[in-house]
Design an enzyme around this catalytic site. Sequence first.
Site, PDB file in Angstrom:
ATOM      1  N   LYS A   1      -0.489  15.618   8.085  1.00  0.00           N
ATOM      2  CA  LYS A   1      -1.235  16.585   7.268  1.00  0.00           C
ATOM      3  C   LYS A   1      -0.738  18.000   7.490  1.00  0.00           C
ATOM      4  CE  LYS A   1      -5.167  13.807   6.174  1.00  0.00           C
ATOM      5  NZ  LYS A   1      -6.427  13.271   6.605  1.00  0.00           N
TER       6      LYS A   1
ATOM      7  N   LYS B   1       1.936   4.646   2.040  1.00  0.00           N
ATOM      8  CA  LYS B   1       0.599   4.100   1.746  1.00  0.00           C
ATOM      9  C   LYS B   1       0.001   4.744   0.483  1.00  0.00           C
ATOM     10  CE  LYS B   1      -2.478   7.203   3.997  1.00  0.00           C
ATOM     11  NZ  LYS B   1      -3.547   7.633   4.751  1.00  0.00           N
TER      12      LYS B   1
ATOM     13  N   LYS C   1      -5.153   9.078  -2.022  1.00  0.00           N
ATOM     14  CA  LYS C   1      -5.855   9.754  -3.118  1.00  0.00           C
ATOM     15  C   LYS C   1      -5.364  11.178  -3.347  1.00  0.00           C
ATOM     16  CE  LYS C   1      -9.703  10.051   0.084  1.00  0.00           C
ATOM     17  NZ  LYS C   1     -10.912   9.423   0.512  1.00  0.00           N
TER      18      LYS C   1
HETATM   19  P1  TYM Z   1     -10.241   8.313   4.396  1.00  0.00           P
HETATM   20  O1  TYM Z   1     -11.309   9.005   3.634  1.00  0.00           O
HETATM   21  O2  TYM Z   1      -8.856   8.859   4.325  1.00  0.00           O
HETATM   22  O3  TYM Z   1     -10.148   6.793   3.947  1.00  0.00           O
HETATM   23  C1  TYM Z   1     -11.284   5.962   3.872  1.00  0.00           C
HETATM   24  C2  TYM Z   1     -10.950   4.546   4.310  1.00  0.00           C
HETATM   25  O4  TYM Z   1      -9.951   3.970   3.454  1.00  0.00           O
HETATM   26  C3  TYM Z   1      -8.888   3.472   4.260  1.00  0.00           C
HETATM   27  N1  TYM Z   1      -7.634   3.621   3.512  1.00  0.00           N
HETATM   28  C4  TYM Z   1      -6.806   2.614   3.214  1.00  0.00           C
HETATM   29  N2  TYM Z   1      -6.871   1.301   3.483  1.00  0.00           N
HETATM   30  C5  TYM Z   1      -5.874   0.522   3.003  1.00  0.00           C
HETATM   31  N3  TYM Z   1      -4.826   1.006   2.297  1.00  0.00           N
HETATM   32  C6  TYM Z   1      -4.717   2.327   2.013  1.00  0.00           C
HETATM   33  N4  TYM Z   1      -3.698   2.782   1.313  1.00  0.00           N
HETATM   34  C7  TYM Z   1      -5.747   3.192   2.474  1.00  0.00           C
HETATM   35  N5  TYM Z   1      -5.962   4.521   2.359  1.00  0.00           N
HETATM   36  C8  TYM Z   1      -7.127   4.760   3.003  1.00  0.00           C
HETATM   37  C9  TYM Z   1      -8.904   4.347   5.512  1.00  0.00           C
HETATM   38  O5  TYM Z   1      -8.242   3.743   6.591  1.00  0.00           O
HETATM   39  C10 TYM Z   1     -10.387   4.481   5.740  1.00  0.00           C
HETATM   40  O6  TYM Z   1     -10.901   3.353   6.391  1.00  0.00           O
HETATM   41  N6  TYM Z   1     -10.962   9.874   9.103  1.00  0.00           N
HETATM   42  C11 TYM Z   1     -11.413   8.935   8.102  1.00  0.00           C
HETATM   43  C12 TYM Z   1     -12.896   9.079   7.786  1.00  0.00           C
HETATM   44  C13 TYM Z   1     -13.798   9.038   8.964  1.00  0.00           C
HETATM   45  C14 TYM Z   1     -14.211   7.882   9.665  1.00  0.00           C
HETATM   46  C15 TYM Z   1     -15.122   8.344  10.661  1.00  0.00           C
HETATM   47  C16 TYM Z   1     -13.895   6.529   9.559  1.00  0.00           C
HETATM   48  C17 TYM Z   1     -14.428  10.113   9.525  1.00  0.00           C
HETATM   49  N7  TYM Z   1     -15.234   9.695  10.548  1.00  0.00           N
HETATM   50  C18 TYM Z   1     -15.695   7.450  11.569  1.00  0.00           C
HETATM   51  C19 TYM Z   1     -14.497   5.647  10.465  1.00  0.00           C
HETATM   52  C20 TYM Z   1     -15.380   6.104  11.455  1.00  0.00           C
HETATM   53  C21 TYM Z   1     -10.631   9.168   6.825  1.00  0.00           C
HETATM   54  O7  TYM Z   1     -10.110  10.212   6.596  1.00  0.00           O
HETATM   55  O8  TYM Z   1     -10.676   8.136   5.922  1.00  0.00           O
END
Ligand code: TYM
Length: 325
Positions: free
Chosen positions: A110, A192, A195
């Site tokens: 990032k 990957k 969004k």
């Molecule tokens: P975030 O918002 O980027 O993504 C949300 C969830 O989607 C999964 N993900 C994917 N899985 C498969 N293929 C992909 N291409 C893909 N892109 C995203 C992510 O792994 C995630 O599970 N830091 C986290 C949010 C967070 C969180 C937490 C998660 C904050 N606090 C506590 C678990 C527990 C994040 O940015 O996810």
Amino acid sequence: MRVFSGIRPTGDIHIGNYLGAIKNWVNLQDKADCIFCIVDLHALTTPYKAKKLQKNIFDLAVTYLAAGLNPKRCIFFVQSQVKAHVELAWLLSTITPLGELQRMTQFKEKSTKHPESINAGLLNYPVLMAADILLYQTDIVPVGQDQKQHVELARTIARKFNQRFGKVFKEPKVQLQKIGAKIMSLQNPNKKMSKTDSPASYIGLFENPREIKQKIMAAMTDSGKEIIYNPSRKPGISNLLSIYSLFSGKTIKQIEKEFKGKGYAQFKKSLAQVLIKSLALFREKRKELLKNRTKVQKILENGAKKAQTIANSTMEQAKKRMGLN
Ligand code: TYM
């Protein structure tokens, strides 16, 4: 068994988020004590528009419901409505080595992507995420592959705290899907699905049939013409096979057999149909929910109250152990 996970309200939720995380959550809500969060405080660490944040939060709540989360079977809420997340993050930051944060892959990625805004929040992000998880005495964190390193750090922080101050936190374990933990971009199957990339690289959960078909037909494939699963040799087709399998419920072997001797175009047309059919359900549910905004707000308010009770209890213990009260 306690389960906790979350998603940032930063824009369209795509099929990668669904297959890597939400689909698994929907199954878990019947088997475990589940808490799912809309992590708005995490969304502030990369460039965003303040005026759009409330809309994104609301849209994500609607997405959770449309994709199958049931507020009677799990708690879901907005992170900033439960103050203990920030408070615990501060306490945990005082025992987290700076070096651990600097070596996080997501921090490096990032900060390369947004060199103009490498803020301290971006570096401290995993500490806030550890607080999210540890506040609820979580056993299992179902996420995609890209979050594994952060969950492992939460585990390390919990152990460190418990060793130094006495046991307060459970050590959480990450849960990844066998296939689906890393859905790749439609335009570059070595990256990957994300969004924050170009819309042609992902399929949003509520996209219309025309867009779905267009994007799938334009998805990058590999040389050769066989439909076989081999991520290192055929990353494009393997990614599409994973998506096909997860949405249709068929195994990859079954799909390979079905398309033996057939070309990419035929396979892609069929995949587009599978997606159109599966996502139509989500679109319909979303339409209904958008007619009843108060109901969605109420669900979030109730969720925050329940989450607060659990979070405050852990928070009190942590403060006491650290000599704060
Ligand atoms: P975030 O918002 O980027 O993504 C949300 C969830 O989607 C999964 N993900 C994917 N899985 C498969 N293929 C992909 N291409 C893909 N892109 C995203 C992510 O792994 C995630 O599970 N830091 C986290 C949010 C967070 C969180 C937490 C998660 C904050 N606090 C506590 C678990 C527990 C994040 O940015 O996810």
